[in-house]
Design a protein around this motif. Sequence first.
Motif, mmCIF file in Angstrom:
data_model
loop_
_atom_site.group_PDB
_atom_site.id
_atom_site.type_symbol
_atom_site.label_atom_id
_atom_site.label_comp_id
_atom_site.label_asym_id
_atom_site.label_seq_id
_atom_site.Cartn_x
_atom_site.Cartn_y
_atom_site.Cartn_z
ATOM 1 N N ASP A 158 2.249 7.520 -2.522
ATOM 2 C CA ASP A 158 2.990 6.343 -2.089
ATOM 3 C C ASP A 158 3.428 6.519 -0.636
ATOM 4 N N SER A 159 4.322 5.651 -0.187
ATOM 5 C CA SER A 159 4.745 5.689 1.207
ATOM 6 C C SER A 159 5.542 6.943 1.560
ATOM 7 N N ASN A 208 4.488 9.862 0.658
ATOM 8 C CA ASN A 208 3.479 10.920 0.631
ATOM 9 C C ASN A 208 3.499 11.713 -0.676
#
Length: 282
Positions: free
Chosen positions: A161-162, A164
């Motif tokens: 996801d954003s 990492n």
Amino acid sequence: MDFEKIDILRLLPQRRPFILIDRLVHFDEAQTVTRFMVREDNIFTEAGKLQAAGLIENIAQTCAARMGYINLIHSEQVKLGYIGAIRNLEIHRLPRCGETLVSTIENLEEVFRMTLVQATVRSDNEVLATAPKRPVMRGKTNTEKGLAASRNFEARFSEVDSMNIVWHGSYPLYFEDAREAFGAKYGLGYLDIFSNGYYAPLVELSFKYKSPIVYGMPCRIDIFYRPTAAAKIVFDYEIHHAETDLLLATGHSVQVFMDKQYQLVWIAPDFYEQWKERWNMI
């Protein structure tokens, strides 16, 4: 609730003269016990003894009393049920008229609305009949956790996801890869199951996060087969850092068998029993 005060007809779909238990004696989540006196005028009595069919019906009605009591607690009506199969039934002696039978069923496994039970019928502590579960023993393997397989992988960019960090929806895919590795190693892959006339859908899947998996991290997933007497395939999982062996996540899954008409099969198929014998999992 005082079991002795419950009219048995409130628990059973059967009606006289087809009644083979007199009272519910005990009920809890694991066990149900009933009592029944063998009488001369019972339709299953012959030559002064309750016949084998009567013992089987007594066991079946003990199961029915369990479900009837659950329905009674929830203010629901008695529901019809059926016995799918009886395996390994052993009748040591037919009970005589005047004897009181104490029948016990122990819940072993539940799949959907099907229940696998072990039954014992006694008279004055003498065992008259049993329908025992099949013993489950660990296989003779090189690991304490039974049959096992492993697969190495690296967390891909599409799985994070954003932050990492591998997002939760990726874990079922890791477990799927592990099941395929296990199937290839031991001959229990999806195509093996399908070629024998069955599907093996997942009915339970859970996992716990222990430490984050980040993009590019080298990992190893281990899968462990868990023997069971029921018509299930049960696995446990562990995900470790491939270099440090740090535990990153654990998981658990249960699969059942369905035939090709999508009907649940709650007695283990013959090919699965043969597979377990081959790997000493019986």
